[in-house]
Design a protein around this motif. Sequence first.
Motif, PDB file in Angstrom:
ATOM      1  N   LEU A 213      -8.304 -15.870 -24.016  1.00 20.41           N
ATOM      2  CA  LEU A 213      -7.441 -16.016 -22.834  1.00 20.41           C
ATOM      3  C   LEU A 213      -5.956 -16.032 -23.200  1.00 20.41           C
ATOM      4  O   LEU A 213      -5.193 -16.868 -22.725  1.00 20.41           O
ATOM      5  N   GLU A 214      -5.547 -15.120 -24.040  1.00 22.12           N
ATOM      6  CA  GLU A 214      -4.155 -15.024 -24.450  1.00 22.12           C
ATOM      7  C   GLU A 214      -3.686 -16.394 -24.925  1.00 22.12           C
ATOM      8  O   GLU A 214      -4.248 -16.955 -25.844  1.00 22.12           O
ATOM      9  N   ASN A 215      -2.668 -16.993 -24.255  1.00 21.93           N
ATOM     10  CA  ASN A 215      -2.154 -18.293 -24.702  1.00 21.93           C
ATOM     11  C   ASN A 215      -2.464 -19.410 -23.709  1.00 21.93           C
ATOM     12  O   ASN A 215      -1.815 -20.461 -23.721  1.00 21.93           O
ATOM     13  N   ALA A 216      -3.479 -19.198 -22.845  1.00 23.29           N
ATOM     14  CA  ALA A 216      -3.780 -20.211 -21.832  1.00 23.29           C
ATOM     15  C   ALA A 216      -4.228 -21.528 -22.458  1.00 23.29           C
ATOM     16  O   ALA A 216      -3.833 -22.609 -21.997  1.00 23.29           O
ATOM     17  N   VAL A 217      -5.058 -21.460 -23.496  1.00 20.87           N
ATOM     18  CA  VAL A 217      -5.533 -22.684 -24.151  1.00 20.87           C
ATOM     19  C   VAL A 217      -4.378 -23.404 -24.833  1.00 20.87           C
ATOM     20  O   VAL A 217      -4.253 -24.635 -24.766  1.00 20.87           O
ATOM     21  N   GLY A 224       0.292 -29.336 -21.814  1.00 22.51           N
ATOM     22  CA  GLY A 224      -0.430 -29.972 -20.731  1.00 22.51           C
ATOM     23  C   GLY A 224      -0.413 -29.181 -19.442  1.00 22.51           C
ATOM     24  O   GLY A 224      -0.637 -29.723 -18.359  1.00 22.51           O
ATOM     25  N   VAL A 225      -0.158 -27.865 -19.542  1.00 28.07           N
ATOM     26  CA  VAL A 225      -0.057 -26.998 -18.371  1.00 28.07           C
ATOM     27  C   VAL A 225      -1.310 -26.145 -18.265  1.00 28.07           C
ATOM     28  O   VAL A 225      -1.709 -25.490 -19.236  1.00 28.07           O
TER      29      VAL A 225
END
Length: 403
Positions: A213-217, A224-225
Motif C-alpha cells: 500500500l505504498e506508504n499508507a502503513v 498516526g494518520v
Amino acid sequence: MTMTAHQCPTPLDGVRVIDLSTRLGAYAGRLFADLGADVIRVEPPGGVPERTVPPLVGGVTSLSFAFTEAGKRSVVLDLDDPVDAARLEDLLGTAQMLLTSEGPGRLRELVLHPDDVTARHPRLVHLSISPFGLTGPWADRPAGDLTLLAAGGLLTLAGDPDLAPVRAWGEQTSVIAGVHGAAAALMALLALEDTERGQVVDVSAQEAIAHSLENAVQYFDLEGVVRHRAGAGPAEAGTGLFACADGWIYLVGGLGGLPLAWEAISQWLEDNGVEDAEQLREPRWRERDWRRGEQGIAVFRTLFERFAAQRTKQELYEDGQRRGISIAPVSTPHDLLSNPQLTERGFFRKLAVGDRTLAFPGPPYRFAGLDVGPGEAPAEPGRHTEAVLNSLSASAAAQAPKE
C-alpha cells in the motif's frame, strides 16, 4: 565452446514445480516457469475452471489464464481416483516445490495440507498462497479478488473520497501475492540446496496486499494518520494528473509541502512563453499552506494545462526529463505496446494462443547472457500427461532393485 543465450542454463534449470493452485497462486507459477523451472500444472479432467472464464482468446482459453499459464506443462489427473492420487504422490517425489493457493480446510480435504505434505516429502518446499494464511480465525474464509483488495486495504485508497472505492483492474491480488510468494519460495529453494530440507512458505494474500500500500502503513506508524481515498486531484500545487493534447501526464513538482522541481517547472513554462507563468516565482509559492490550498492548486493547474494542451504526453515527458523534472505519461495499453524502451528491450513476446498471436508481457527481470521468459503458449488440458507419466514409470523402473 561458447553457448548462446538459449543454450545457457536458466536460473531454475532442473527445478520442478507442481502447480495445484487456483487463480490466486497462478502468477507465482508463471514466474517460476519464466525462470526456467519445469512447472507442471495438474488439472482435473476437462481442465481447471479458470480456462474458460471470459474473455476468451483464440476461441480456446481466457485471457487471464493464457497470461498466467504460459510456459507451463499440463497434466490431467483425477485426484478422486486412487490411481491418479498415487501418481500425484509419485510426481511430488520428483519435485522440489509444490504450489497451492487454498485455505487449510480445503487442503486437508485434498490431503495436501503442508503438515501432511512435508511429512511425506521432507525435501519439498511447499509454497502455500491463501487468502488469509494457514492459521487464524479467517484462515478458511472464502475470498475473491474484490474481497481481498478490501481486506488488504487497497480499496480504502482507490477512488474519489465522496464516491465508492475503485477496484484495480484485473486479478491484482494474484499478482501481488504471487510476487511475494515467489520471492519467499526462492529463498526456501536456496536453503533446500544447503540443508536438503524443505519447508513451508505460508503467504497470506491479505498481508501481501497490505505490504503493497505504498506508504499508507508508514503514515500510520510514524504519524498516526490513517490514509483514505484522495481521488485523482493533487494534494498540492504542481503534483498530480494534468490533461494534455492526447491524454494525461503525471507531474511531481512538490511533495510533502516541499517545492522540489518548482524552479525547473517555472523556467519550463517561461521558456515556452506561457502567459502569467512568472507569477510562479512569487514568494507565496514557497509557502506550504498556499501550495496545498485550493486556490494555489487551481492556479497552477490553469497555467500548466494551458501549456500542456498544445503538447502530447510524449513531448512533455521527453522535454520534462531533459530538464530534470519528475514527469511520466499515463499510458494506454496501445501506448505500452509501442513504447520505445519496452520495444527496444524486447519486453513483449509473441505467442500463439488458439488461432491468434498475442503480445505477452515478458518477465520483470533480465539476466546477462540468458533468455528467460515464457517459452510456450499455454498448453491444452493434458497435453503432457503421457510424457510425464511415462517419465515417472521409467524413473521407478530405474530405481527398482535388481534381481
